[in-house]
Every structure is written in structure tokens, then in C-alpha cells.
Design a protein around this motif. Structure first.
Motif: not given
Length: 130
Positions: A88-116
Motif C-alpha cells: 500500500p502507497l509505497i507500491g504506487s510510488v515504486f510503480d511510478a518509478w520502476f515503469k516495468s511496461n516501458l522497460r519491457n517494450v524497450d527490451i522488445l524494441r532493442s531486439h526488433l531493431n537488432r533483427a532489422r
């Protein structure tokens, strides 16, 4: 698989991750938060609901050919976000900082760019609007 289909899928994932992790700017700062951190304010239900689109990003990455070790990394990002985000509460601050979805799309972007590298056209996520 058709490159146009990959591009359309990637663009949907990029839009989704932006909404989940950085759709709103906190006034007076450069810090951005998304619906993931806001949903986390609802105890229990918010983090479970935010995990569904995060899991979809991982599933689409699998469908687009992301290697197993990178899928595991994405899965760990979702697990860390969900685990710490459920505090509770601390977790929302963590979510706002960690941004796992942007990280995961960056992992995919990096892979697709290397493949291209040998292909023709602009890299994923690097087009400039006209």
C-alpha cells in the motif's frame, strides 16, 4: 511473419506501455506517472488489474519472436512490479518509478531493431512524426 504486422503490434504495445507508465506529468516536475501507479492505489484489485495488460505485452513479445531469455527478463519485470506494487502507497510510488511496461517494450524494441539491422527502413520506435 509480415513486417507490417510486427510494426502495427509494436506500435500498439508502445502506446499501451505509455498509458500504463507515463501518461500524466506531475505539475512542476519532469516526472510522469501512468494508470499502473494510479490503479495501484486501489488495494489488491488495482495491481491485479494492472498485471493483465503487462502480461499481454509479454505475450505479444513472445508472438513477435522475442528470445526466451529476454521473455524471462520481461516476466521478472512484471513480477517485481506486481510484488512491490502491491505494498500500500509505497507500491504506487515504486510503480511510478520502476515503469516495468516501458522497460519491457524497450527490451522488445532493442531486439526488433537488432533483427532489422540488415533490413531496410526505420528502426522500431524511431520514426519522427510528419
Amino acid at each position: 511473419m509480415n513486417d507490417d504486422l510486427h510494426k502495427a503490434r509494436f506500435e500498439r504495445l508502445e502506446q499501451l506501455s505509455g498509458k500504463l507508465d507515463s501518461v500524466f506529468r506531475i505539475p512542476g516536475t519532469r516526472f510522469r506517472v501512468g494508470y499502473d501507479a494510479i490503479a495501484g492505489l486501489v488495494p489488491g484489485l488495482g495491481d491485479a488489474a494492472a498485471m493483465l495488460p503487462a502480461a499481454w505485452i509479454v505475450l505479444e513479445s513472445y508472438r513477435m519472436g522475442l528470445p526466451r531469455h529476454k521473455l524471462i527478463r520481461q516476466g521478472l519485470n512484471v513480477a517485481v512490479d506486481t510484488t512491490f506494487g502491491s505494498i500500500p502507497l509505497i507500491g504506487s510510488v515504486f510503480d511510478a518509478w520502476f515503469k516495468s511496461n516501458l522497460r519491457n517494450v524497450d527490451i522488445l524494441r532493442s531486439h526488433l531493431n537488432r533483427a532489422r539491422l540488415a533490413g531496410v527502413g526505420a528502426p522500431y520506435g524511431d520514426e519522427t512524426p510528419s
